[in-house]
Design an enzyme around this catalytic site. Structure first.
Site, mmCIF file in Angstrom:
data_model
loop_
_atom_site.group_PDB
_atom_site.id
_atom_site.type_symbol
_atom_site.label_atom_id
_atom_site.label_comp_id
_atom_site.label_asym_id
_atom_site.label_seq_id
_atom_site.Cartn_x
_atom_site.Cartn_y
_atom_site.Cartn_z
ATOM 1 N N SER A 123 0.814 -1.210 0.000
ATOM 2 C CA SER A 123 0.000 0.000 0.000
ATOM 3 C C SER A 123 0.847 1.260 0.000
ATOM 4 O O SER A 123 0.302 2.361 -0.089
ATOM 5 C CB SER A 123 -0.923 0.010 1.222
ATOM 6 O OG SER A 123 -0.162 -0.013 2.420
ATOM 7 N N HIS A 144 -2.231 -3.414 -5.817
ATOM 8 C CA HIS A 144 -2.715 -3.049 -4.489
ATOM 9 C C HIS A 144 -4.213 -3.299 -4.394
ATOM 10 O O HIS A 144 -5.015 -2.602 -5.005
ATOM 11 C CB HIS A 144 -2.383 -1.572 -4.217
ATOM 12 C CG HIS A 144 -2.867 -1.086 -2.889
ATOM 13 N ND1 HIS A 144 -3.200 0.226 -2.662
ATOM 14 C CD2 HIS A 144 -3.083 -1.740 -1.715
ATOM 15 C CE1 HIS A 144 -3.593 0.360 -1.419
ATOM 16 N NE2 HIS A 144 -3.541 -0.814 -0.825
ATOM 17 N N GLU A 156 -5.377 -1.075 -7.519
ATOM 18 C CA GLU A 156 -4.446 -0.016 -7.906
ATOM 19 C C GLU A 156 -3.177 -0.669 -8.468
ATOM 20 O O GLU A 156 -2.469 -1.373 -7.747
ATOM 21 C CB GLU A 156 -4.115 0.833 -6.671
ATOM 22 C CG GLU A 156 -3.393 2.123 -6.941
ATOM 23 C CD GLU A 156 -3.286 2.968 -5.672
ATOM 24 O OE1 GLU A 156 -3.311 4.197 -5.794
ATOM 25 O OE2 GLU A 156 -3.170 2.399 -4.561
ATOM 26 N N ASN A 194 -3.987 5.617 -1.000
ATOM 27 C CA ASN A 194 -3.529 5.738 0.377
ATOM 28 C C ASN A 194 -2.902 7.098 0.667
ATOM 29 O O ASN A 194 -2.910 7.550 1.807
ATOM 30 C CB ASN A 194 -2.549 4.611 0.718
ATOM 31 C CG ASN A 194 -3.288 3.385 1.230
ATOM 32 O OD1 ASN A 194 -4.509 3.318 1.148
ATOM 33 N ND2 ASN A 194 -2.563 2.426 1.760
#
Length: 286
Positions: A123, A144, A156, A194
Site C-alpha cells: 500500500s 494493491h 491499484e 492511500n
C-alpha cells in the site's frame, strides 16, 4: 502468456489480506494456491474463508454446492519451490521492504517462466526497490488490493521505474477477470488512494489533537457532510488498521515530509494495544 482463469496463480502470505485475495480469486473461478511458511497461518486463513462463505451462503449469495466449489479451487503449500511453475505470483506479506525484497529474490530464483508476473500487494512501499531484488524488474509491478478484497471494486496497479507496459497491461487484465476496476499509479509513497486516505486520517488526528472536534464529530461530518460511507476513525477501527496506517504514515513522512507524521496521541493508542474493533478498543470502544 495469455491472462486467463486457467493461469497458475499463487498468493504468497496467508495473513488477513493474503487470504482475502485468495478468496476473491477462488470466487471468480480461479484455481489459486496459498503459500506461507506456517501451516497454522494457512489453516486459520482457510477457516476464515469458509466462515465468510458460510455467511454468504446463509444470505443466499451462494448455493451450498457453489461454496464447496470455491473452497475446492484453493490449494495450500508451505514449500517455496512450488512457485516454479507459476504464471502469476502475488506477494501479500507485511509492509516491510527488507522482507519483501528477500522474498522477491527467492521468487526470482524459483519461478521458471520469464513471462511470469511478480506482483506485490503493497500500500505504500517502492515498487522499484522491490523489483531491484530481482533479475527481471520489468516483470514486477504493484497490485494493491483493498480490504475486504472480495467486496472492494478497485485494484491499484503501480508501475516501478523498470516495469514494462506489457506487465502493467497484464496486471490490468488479471484485475478485470477478477471483476475489478483499475487505476494506474506511478511509484510514489502511498500511491494514489492511500496518499489521499492517509492525508485525511492525519488531518483528522490533528483536529482531535487541537480540540477542534471529537472523533465522533469528524466521522459524522465526513459521512453526512461529504457523503463518505465511513469516517476515517470508523474506517481504521473496522479494518483493525491502526498499527498498519501508523506504520505507513511514518514511512510516508520520511519520504514526503512531516505533513504525514502521526500525532503523539494516536501513536500512544497503538502502544496501548488499541488496534481496532477486534480488540474491542481502537479509536472507539466496543
Amino acid at each position: 502468456m495469455k491472462i486467463t482463469k486457467d493461469i497458475r496463480l499463487y498468493v504468497l502470505g496467508a495473513g488477513k489480506v493474503g487470504m482475502s485475495i485468495v478468496q476473491a480469486f477462488a470466487q471468480q473461478g480461479f484455481k489459486v494456491t496459498a503459500i506461507d511458511v506456517s501451516e497454522d497461518n494457512i489453516k486459520t486463513g482457510l477457516d476464515k474463508i469458509e466462515n465468510n462463505l458460510n455467511k454468504l451462503t446463509d444470505k443466499g449469495k451462494f448455493e451450498k454446492n457453489q461454496k464447496e466449489e470455491i473452497l475446492g479451487r484453493i490449494r495450500q503449500s508451505t514449500n517455496f519451490e512450488d512457485l516454479s511453475d507459476a504464471d502469476v505470483v502475488i506477494e501479500a506479506v507485511f509492509e516491510d521492504i527488507d522482507l519483501k525484497k528477500k522474498l522477491f529474490t527467492q521468487m526470482d530464483n524459483c519461478v521458471i517462466s520469464k513471462e511470469a508476473l511478480l506482483l506485490t500487494n503493497t500500500s505504500s512501499l517502492s515498487i522499484s526497490a522491490v523489483a531491484s531484488a530481482t533479475k527481471r524488474p520489468e516483470s514486477v509491478a504493484g497490485m494493491h488490493f483493498f480490504n475486504p478484497v472480495p467486496v472492494m471494486k478497485l485494484v491499484e496497479i503501480v508501475r516501478g521505474v523498470e516495469t514494462s507496459d506489457k506487465t502493467v497491461e497484464k496486471a490490468r487484465e488479471l484485475a478485470m477477470l477478477l471483476n475489478k476496476s483499475t487505476i494506474v499509479s506511478k511509484d510514489s509513497p502511498g500511491f494514489i488512494v492511500n496518499r489521499l486516505l492517509n492525508a485525511l486520517f492525519i488531518e483528522a488526528c490533528r483536529i482531535v489533537e487541537e480540540g477542534v472536534g471529537t472523533p465522533r464529530d469528524i466521522d459524522t461530518g465526513l459521512k453526512l457532510g461529504l457523503g463518505h460511507p465511513n469516517g476515517p476513525f470508523e474506517l481504521v477501527d473496522n479494518l483493525d488498521a491502526i498499527p498498519l496506517i501508523l506504520h505507513v504514515c511514518e514511512h510516508m513522512s520520511d519520504e514526503l515530509g512531516s505533513r504525514f507524521k502521526p500525532p503523539v496521541w494516536i501513536k500512544n493508542y497503538e502502544k496501548a494495544g488499541r488496534v481496532g474493533k477486534s480488540s474491542k478498543k481502537g479509536i472507539y470502544e466496543y
